[in-house]
Motif scaffolding. Structure first.
Motif, PDB file in Angstrom:
ATOM      1  N   ARG A  98      45.923  12.402  29.156  1.00 17.31           N
ATOM      2  CA  ARG A  98      47.134  12.105  28.389  1.00 17.31           C
ATOM      3  C   ARG A  98      47.414  13.218  27.365  1.00 17.31           C
ATOM      4  O   ARG A  98      48.560  13.641  27.192  1.00 17.31           O
ATOM      5  CB  ARG A  98      47.010  10.755  27.693  1.00 17.31           C
ATOM      6  CG  ARG A  98      47.077   9.611  28.671  1.00 17.31           C
ATOM      7  CD  ARG A  98      47.188   8.245  28.012  1.00 17.31           C
ATOM      8  NE  ARG A  98      47.403   7.285  29.081  1.00 17.31           N
ATOM      9  CZ  ARG A  98      46.432   6.815  29.864  1.00 17.31           C
ATOM     10  NH1 ARG A  98      45.189   7.184  29.662  1.00 17.31           N
ATOM     11  NH2 ARG A  98      46.714   5.976  30.843  1.00 17.31           N
ATOM     12  N   ALA A  99      46.366  13.682  26.734  1.00 12.93           N
ATOM     13  CA  ALA A  99      46.537  14.797  25.804  1.00 12.93           C
ATOM     14  C   ALA A  99      46.989  16.049  26.555  1.00 12.93           C
ATOM     15  O   ALA A  99      47.838  16.810  26.076  1.00 12.93           O
ATOM     16  CB  ALA A  99      45.222  15.060  25.064  1.00 12.93           C
ATOM     17  N   ARG A 100      46.440  16.251  27.730  1.00 14.86           N
ATOM     18  CA  ARG A 100      46.815  17.395  28.565  1.00 14.86           C
ATOM     19  C   ARG A 100      48.277  17.304  28.978  1.00 14.86           C
ATOM     20  O   ARG A 100      48.999  18.311  28.987  1.00 14.86           O
ATOM     21  CB  ARG A 100      45.914  17.436  29.794  1.00 14.86           C
ATOM     22  CG  ARG A 100      46.170  18.593  30.739  1.00 14.86           C
ATOM     23  CD  ARG A 100      45.319  18.430  31.991  1.00 14.86           C
ATOM     24  NE  ARG A 100      43.907  18.420  31.659  1.00 14.86           N
ATOM     25  CZ  ARG A 100      42.951  17.993  32.491  1.00 14.86           C
ATOM     26  NH1 ARG A 100      43.280  17.500  33.669  1.00 14.86           N
ATOM     27  NH2 ARG A 100      41.701  18.042  32.140  1.00 14.86           N
ATOM     28  N   LEU A 101      48.731  16.100  29.319  1.00 12.45           N
ATOM     29  CA  LEU A 101      50.130  15.908  29.689  1.00 12.45           C
ATOM     30  C   LEU A 101      51.049  16.308  28.538  1.00 12.45           C
ATOM     31  O   LEU A 101      52.046  17.020  28.738  1.00 12.45           O
ATOM     32  CB  LEU A 101      50.374  14.445  30.076  1.00 12.45           C
ATOM     33  CG  LEU A 101      51.841  14.026  30.239  1.00 12.45           C
ATOM     34  CD1 LEU A 101      52.512  14.801  31.360  1.00 12.45           C
ATOM     35  CD2 LEU A 101      51.932  12.507  30.482  1.00 12.45           C
ATOM     36  N   ARG A 102      50.731  15.863  27.328  1.00 11.31           N
ATOM     37  CA  ARG A 102      51.575  16.190  26.176  1.00 11.31           C
ATOM     38  C   ARG A 102      51.622  17.700  25.932  1.00 11.31           C
ATOM     39  O   ARG A 102      52.686  18.261  25.659  1.00 11.31           O
ATOM     40  CB  ARG A 102      51.063  15.458  24.934  1.00 11.31           C
ATOM     41  CG  ARG A 102      51.253  13.941  24.987  1.00 11.31           C
ATOM     42  CD  ARG A 102      50.992  13.309  23.639  1.00 11.31           C
ATOM     43  NE  ARG A 102      49.591  13.428  23.245  1.00 11.31           N
ATOM     44  CZ  ARG A 102      48.647  12.544  23.568  1.00 11.31           C
ATOM     45  NH1 ARG A 102      48.950  11.482  24.303  1.00 11.31           N
ATOM     46  NH2 ARG A 102      47.399  12.716  23.143  1.00 11.31           N
ATOM     47  N   ALA A 103      50.468  18.354  26.044  1.00 12.43           N
ATOM     48  CA  ALA A 103      50.423  19.799  25.801  1.00 12.43           C
ATOM     49  C   ALA A 103      51.179  20.564  26.886  1.00 12.43           C
ATOM     50  O   ALA A 103      51.931  21.503  26.593  1.00 12.43           O
ATOM     51  CB  ALA A 103      48.971  20.270  25.726  1.00 12.43           C
ATOM     52  N   ALA A 104      50.991  20.169  28.146  1.00 16.43           N
ATOM     53  CA  ALA A 104      51.678  20.850  29.242  1.00 16.43           C
ATOM     54  C   ALA A 104      53.172  20.586  29.194  1.00 16.43           C
ATOM     55  O   ALA A 104      53.988  21.477  29.488  1.00 16.43           O
ATOM     56  CB  ALA A 104      51.093  20.401  30.581  1.00 16.43           C
ATOM     57  N   ALA A 105      53.571  19.375  28.823  1.00 24.67           N
ATOM     58  CA  ALA A 105      54.990  19.056  28.706  1.00 24.67           C
ATOM     59  C   ALA A 105      55.652  19.912  27.625  1.00 24.67           C
ATOM     60  O   ALA A 105      56.816  20.317  27.767  1.00 24.67           O
ATOM     61  CB  ALA A 105      55.174  17.575  28.401  1.00 24.67           C
ATOM     62  N   ALA A 106      54.924  20.203  26.556  1.00 24.52           N
ATOM     63  CA  ALA A 106      55.472  21.055  25.497  1.00 24.52           C
ATOM     64  C   ALA A 106      55.707  22.469  26.015  1.00 24.52           C
ATOM     65  O   ALA A 106      56.706  23.116  25.667  1.00 24.52           O
ATOM     66  CB  ALA A 106      54.524  21.077  24.299  1.00 24.52           C
ATOM     67  N   VAL A 107      54.797  22.963  26.863  1.00 29.03           N
ATOM     68  CA  VAL A 107      54.967  24.285  27.462  1.00 29.03           C
ATOM     69  C   VAL A 107      56.223  24.309  28.334  1.00 29.03           C
ATOM     70  O   VAL A 107      57.046  25.228  28.248  1.00 29.03           O
ATOM     71  CB  VAL A 107      53.728  24.665  28.298  1.00 29.03           C
ATOM     72  CG1 VAL A 107      53.981  25.939  29.101  1.00 29.03           C
ATOM     73  CG2 VAL A 107      52.515  24.844  27.397  1.00 29.03           C
ATOM     74  N   ALA A 108      56.383  23.291  29.184  1.00 27.78           N
ATOM     75  CA  ALA A 108      57.534  23.236  30.077  1.00 27.78           C
ATOM     76  C   ALA A 108      58.841  23.063  29.315  1.00 27.78           C
ATOM     77  O   ALA A 108      59.870  23.644  29.682  1.00 27.78           O
ATOM     78  CB  ALA A 108      57.354  22.102  31.089  1.00 27.78           C
ATOM     79  N   ALA A 109      58.815  22.284  28.245  1.00 31.01           N
ATOM     80  CA  ALA A 109      60.032  22.063  27.456  1.00 31.01           C
ATOM     81  C   ALA A 109      60.488  23.346  26.767  1.00 31.01           C
ATOM     82  O   ALA A 109      61.692  23.575  26.594  1.00 31.01           O
ATOM     83  CB  ALA A 109      59.792  20.966  26.430  1.00 31.01           C
ATOM     84  N   ALA A 110      59.533  24.197  26.388  1.00 30.89           N
ATOM     85  CA  ALA A 110      59.868  25.437  25.701  1.00 30.89           C
ATOM     86  C   ALA A 110      60.443  26.484  26.652  1.00 30.89           C
ATOM     87  O   ALA A 110      61.192  27.369  26.217  1.00 30.89           O
ATOM     88  CB  ALA A 110      58.625  25.993  25.003  1.00 30.89           C
ATOM     89  N   ASP A 111      60.112  26.384  27.920  1.00 33.35           N
ATOM     90  CA  ASP A 111      60.584  27.355  28.916  1.00 33.35           C
ATOM     91  C   ASP A 111      60.810  26.616  30.232  1.00 33.35           C
ATOM     92  O   ASP A 111      60.025  26.721  31.154  1.00 33.35           O
ATOM     93  CB  ASP A 111      59.544  28.464  29.093  1.00 33.35           C
ATOM     94  CG  ASP A 111      59.967  29.501  30.124  1.00 33.35           C
ATOM     95  OD1 ASP A 111      61.186  29.626  30.368  1.00 33.35           O
ATOM     96  OD2 ASP A 111      59.077  30.168  30.684  1.00 33.35           O
TER      97      ASP A 111
END
Length: 335
Positions: free
Chosen positions: A200-213
């Motif tokens: 779940r923590a990984r999902l939040r971090a990866a989603a932030a990467v995708a949202a930024a680019d």
């Protein structure tokens, strides 16, 4: 009592014994309980076969706020709320977007001629399109500085010295998800197994990467719409068409059509998916009785990988045989 001769019951037993075992005791216990329950099996048999998957059912119940830890409570909830569960099953699909799978893709992607144009089939929200943005830890070997940090137990796998250089990223999916949409992120979260707080923590971090680019995500079919999307890739980069744990949800004849199609595209094909997609008669058997994907480059088997990317056992040739490959000076063997 439902029996394992029942195809739906058998699928739940198989999920418990080969996918959830040693990974999610909660879902192992829950799947075995569902498999033995005539009432639940009857309800599942009333929907199309591809909508009876354990991951889909359990994810929908979690999304609706239902209990999944205690099998008795789950049964009571499912029977009482089937009128809410059924439409969700019919309209949703299992779209687990596990960024951790990048850890088993990395040895191949980093060895290909750079830069790369990545095209993921079955991309979901596109979180596996950022292998250059994450960091990796294989035992005491670490690569990259980004978040999330992806841990993988790698046996015999080649270790690249640098992250891949990705200049274009695109995904194809029947129902692309948007990490900027809270409802889509809630569904991705619901698909993560109960004990897996780290995912779940990984999902939040990866989603932030995708949202930024944000990647280019296209709604379409893996056969009908793949050539057109591949044609949009820059010609001065190496096109890599890849997929992870997608073809389990595609009928076998359609799998073969897809494989023939992707072999005819320029660039390279990386499959981390259903083992029978590529010939592997000379490959060693998987390390144990659990569920494994087969990692292959251009139809050549390389490794057995666990579905969420947390382990791989390498047995194939070194990706360094690919022109332009980059491995560490010692050959990069991990133990």
């Amino acid at each position: 009592m439902a029996t394992v001769e029942d195809s739906t019951a058998s699928a739940y037993v198989d999920f418990a014994e080969h996918e959830a075992r040693d990974v999610s005791p909660t879902y192992e216990r829950l799947a075995l309980s569902v498999a033995a329950d005539d009432s639940l099996i009857a309800l599942l048999d009333s929907v199309p076969a591809k909508k009876r998957q354990p991951n889909l059912l359990f994810g929908v119940v979690r999304l609706l706020g239902g209990p999944v830890v205690d099998p008795a409570e789950f049964r009571e909830y499912a029977l009482a709320h089937w009128d809410e569960i059924e439409p969700e099953l019919l309209t949703r699909a299992t779209q687990t977007n596990e960024a951790g799978r990048c850890a088993v893709l990395l040895p191949v992607l980093a060895a290909l001629p750079q830069p790369l144009a990545l095209l993921e089939v079955g991309a979901s929200a596109g979180l596996c399109l950022y292998p250059d943005s994450y960091s990796y830890r294989y035992g005491d070997q670490r690569l990259g500085t980004g978040e999330p940090l992806l841990d993988c137990v790698a046996t015999g796998a080649p270790l690249p010295t640098r992250l891949p250089d990705v200049v274009w990223r695109a995904g194809l999916d029947l129902n692309p998800l948007d990490v900027s949409d809270p409802a889509d992120v809630a569904w991705l979260d619901a698909l993560i197994w109960p004990e897996h707080a780290h995912r779940r923590a990984r999902l939040r971090a990866a989603a932030a990467v995708a949202a930024a680019d944000p990647p280019l995500l296209v709604r379409g079919d893996l056969v009908d719409d793949l050539p057109a999307l591949a044609a949009r890739a820059p010609t001065d980069a190496t096109l890599v068409v890849f997929h992870t744990s997608v073809l389990y949800y595609v009928a076998e004849p359609r799998q073969r059509i897809f494989a023939d199609l992707v072999r005819g595209l320029p660039g390279h094909w990386v499959s981390n998916d259903v083992p029978d997609l590529v010939a592997h008669d000379n490959a060693p058997p998987p390390p144990d009785g659990l569920s494994y994907n087969l990692l292959a480059l251009d139809g050549v088997p390389l490794a057995w990988t666990r579905p969420h990317g947390h382990a791989m056992t390498w047995f194939g040739g070194m990706p360094g045989s690919v022109p332009g490959a980059r491995l560490d000076e010692s050959g990069g063997e991990l133990s």
